[in-house]
Design a protein around this motif. Structure first.
Motif, PDB file in Angstrom:
ATOM      1  N   TYR A  13      41.235  45.699  45.588  1.00 33.59           N
ATOM      2  CA  TYR A  13      40.223  44.835  44.966  1.00 33.59           C
ATOM      3  C   TYR A  13      38.916  44.879  45.761  1.00 33.59           C
ATOM      4  N   TYR A  49      45.679  38.007  41.439  1.00 25.22           N
ATOM      5  CA  TYR A  49      45.546  37.474  42.798  1.00 25.22           C
ATOM      6  C   TYR A  49      46.398  36.224  42.977  1.00 25.22           C
ATOM      7  N   TRP A  59      46.947  44.825  47.024  1.00 23.17           N
ATOM      8  CA  TRP A  59      46.078  44.293  45.975  1.00 23.17           C
ATOM      9  C   TRP A  59      44.705  43.929  46.541  1.00 23.17           C
ATOM     10  N   THR A  60      44.692  43.212  47.670  1.00 18.90           N
ATOM     11  CA  THR A  60      43.416  42.776  48.249  1.00 18.90           C
ATOM     12  C   THR A  60      42.589  43.975  48.716  1.00 18.90           C
ATOM     13  N   TYR A  92      50.616  42.066  48.256  1.00 15.90           N
ATOM     14  CA  TYR A  92      49.389  41.282  48.404  1.00 15.90           C
ATOM     15  C   TYR A  92      48.340  42.070  49.193  1.00 15.90           C
TER      16      TYR A  92
END
Length: 589
Positions: free
Chosen positions: A244, A196, A240-241, A237
């Motif tokens: 996650y 992150y 990934w978020t 990003y």
């Protein structure tokens, strides 16, 4: 054979190391925070006594003593907690100061090439943000973590003290929620936190480059897609978020459901306890548990946040240690002084960190004292890398570089820096006066010496238009210089330094035609009687060099003067012909 276990990263040991004698304040802060947590729980016992007096119909005057005791202990716990914060804040400020001091002491010893490889933005972020994250953790999260650890233990004592049956039932959702929370904070969570932070740092860095390039985007009517790396960092990003969040969806739903379902379990507990009849004690306990049990939710949430804060701290300290782990260039104990300013490269090779091939491969060449040479070649051919190796921005992987028949690794760093001047294509000035900017090359120089250097660097037209001349502070009251003007101030710095070996790396790349002529005149003055290395894409600037070295994919492929290389009909002629076509091109031709 079993694999050796990776040594656990002991962040508290590092914190204590940075804290020095102030580590005792951290320990004291923890102890005081624990006392504060205990004091804050005692009023709940007073509350039980107050409810008991009310339910049993006893004299209400008795309530007053318990009520005042609860108020006094609540206020006292607050002041005790403030004392804990006072201790941890003092220690935190000392840790942050020591971290930044050690980082800066290490950074000034690092090879200059590190700042090209790692990026100044990344290193600046570590110095500022990572140390700030450490300070925040020690100042606020350390006492909070102690309170988060002590409070559940105290609550369990309170819950089991009055009716263990109700206590067990009320703890069921808390335990299930705790299991869900721990599943979210498993072994891979620290790696996820690192990913992150990496994604965030990459996006931040690319955003900075995008903002710097906005004039180009607006001028040519392009879009954000012109900056593919910026868009890729945003996409990375975002992906990934999203991944996650989806990964934590189920355990988070379980955690939130459990901690908010405690009242349902209290109702169930009340039903079980009162199914055979209701007593005043049962009513007292049920009322008490309705008030106290929700505190378990608060305590578990604090535990979750303290765990997240600790993972952020571990990631921040690992980044700090990654900078501290970079080894400075070896410093020779001998005081070798090169006999002259000739340069020789003997079969040198260099590979950047994580690269798949050498940036420079088996290059050998000789530059005589006072000779003016040029490095040319396509982008990525290794021109700048060789120049940086000569200035010892980093050490060669193989081979050796000699100045005056002396290996530069055996020349003291200060002596080498005094002998070599490097003018970059993207010159930067610091926010101080023109005088101090130029004086950086020679701190003890007089104003007269600085003015003479500015004259030789063709800077007097810049000085004449500034409100306070050489005492004008750049960036103050709207005083700014163009890229070409900044370049000339940088050249004045090199003139003042008067080093015998001069390296010019694309030094006229960003200059407009008027500034380029003045910059070139400044170079002519600067290069007199010096060993000169020029790196340029504008082939017109290297035509008069004594010798031109042509590089391609990290290897030296041709060398000679302009006429010799044109007659060879090789890469140099191809580059020169392409350059000639580019400057002759015009609209409608």
């Amino acid at each position: 054979m079993e694999k050796e276990k990776t040594e656990k990263f002991d962040h508290m040991k590092l914190i204590n190391d940075y804290a020095g004698s102030y580590k005792n304040l951290i320990t004291l802060g923890k102890l005081i925070a624990a006392v504060s947590a205990v004091l804050s729980l005692i009023p709940f016992y007073d509350l039980w006594k107050i409810i008991k007096i009310a339910v049993n119909g006893e004299e209400l005057s008795k309530i007053k003593a318990y009520a005042w005791q609860a108020v006094i202990l609540t206020v006292l716990s607050l002041f005790v907690y403030i004392a804990a914060l006072f201790c941890t804040h003092i220690a935190a400020f000392r840790v942050q100061a020591n971290m930044r001091s050690r980082l800066m002491r290490r950074i000034i010893t690092l090879p200059l090439g590190v700042f090209d490889e790692e990026g100044t933005g990344k290193i600046r972020r570590i110095v500022n943000d990572s140390t700030a994250a450490t300070e925040t953790f020690i100042a606020h999260n350390v006492p909070d973590k102690v309170v988060a650890a002590v409070t559940p233990v105290g609550l369990m004592v309170l819950i089991f003290a009055f009716n263990w049956k109700i206590g067990i039932i009320c703890l069921i959702p808390a335990l299930i929620g705790f299991v869900c929370m721990m599943s979210m904070m498993g072994k891979g969570m620290q790696e996820k936190m690192t990913e992150y932070q990496n994604a965030l740092a990459e996006m931040s860095g690319e955003a900075t480059e995008y903002v710097r390039g906005i004039p180009v985007v607006k001028t040519f009517g392009q879009t954000v897609y012109s900056f593919k790396r910026f868009k890729a960092s945003i996409d990375n990003y975002g992906k990934w978020t999203t991944d996650y969040t989806l990964m934590l969806r189920k355990p988070m739903i379980g955690f939130m459901t459990c901690i908010n379902a405690i009242f349902a379990f209290i109702v169930f507990a009340a039903f079980l306890v009162t199914k055979d009849g209701t007593s005043q004690t049962d009513i007292l306990n049920i009322m008490y548990y309705i008030i106290v049990t929700p505190l378990i939710t608060v305590a578990l949430t604090k535990v979750a946040y303290s765990g997240e804060a600790e993972m952020t701290l571990v990631d921040a300290m690992k980044r700090v240690e990654s900078v501290m782990a970079i080894e400075p260039l070896s410093e020779s104990e001998s005081q070798n002084v090169p006999k002259d300013n000739s340069i020789e490269l003997k079969n040198i090779s260099y590979r950047y960190k994580d690269a798949t091939r050498d940036a420079v491969s088996n290059v050998s060449l000789k530059i005589k004292q006072g000779e003016h040479v040029a490095f040319v070649g396509p982008s990525g051919s290794g021109k700048t890398t060789i120049a940086e190796l000569i200035a010892r921005f980093f050490d060669v992987t193989d081979g050796e570089i000699l100045i005056g028949d002396t290996d530069i690794r055996k020349v003291p760093q200060k002596s080498l820096m005094d002998r070599v001047s490097f003018v970059f294509q993207d010159s930067r000035l610091i926010k101080t006066s023109i005088l101090d900017n130029v004086r950086m090359a020679k701190p003890d120089a007089s104003e007269e010496e600085v003015l003479e250097a500015l004259k030789k660097a063709q800077c007097m037209d810049i000085i004449d238009k500034l409100p306070e001349g050489i005492h004008t502070v750049i960036g103050e009251k709207g005083t700014y210089l163009s890229g070409g003007e900044q370049q000339r101030i940088t050249i004045a710095r090199a003139v003042l330094k008067d080093a015998q070996i001069l390296i010019l790396d694309e030094a006229t790349a960003f200059a407009d035609p008027d500034n380029e002529a003045k910059v070139q005149a400044a170079f002519d003055e600067l290069a007199k009687d010096k060993t000169l290395i020029m790196i340029a894409h504008r082939m017109s600037t290297v035509m008069n060099a004594d010798r031109i070295y042509v590089l391609d994919k990290g290897s030296l492929v041709e060398s000679g003067n302009h006429e010799e290389l044109m007659n060879q009909n090789g890469l140099y002629k191809k580059l020169f012909d392409e350059y000639t076509k580019s400057i002759e091109w015009k609209v409608g031709a």
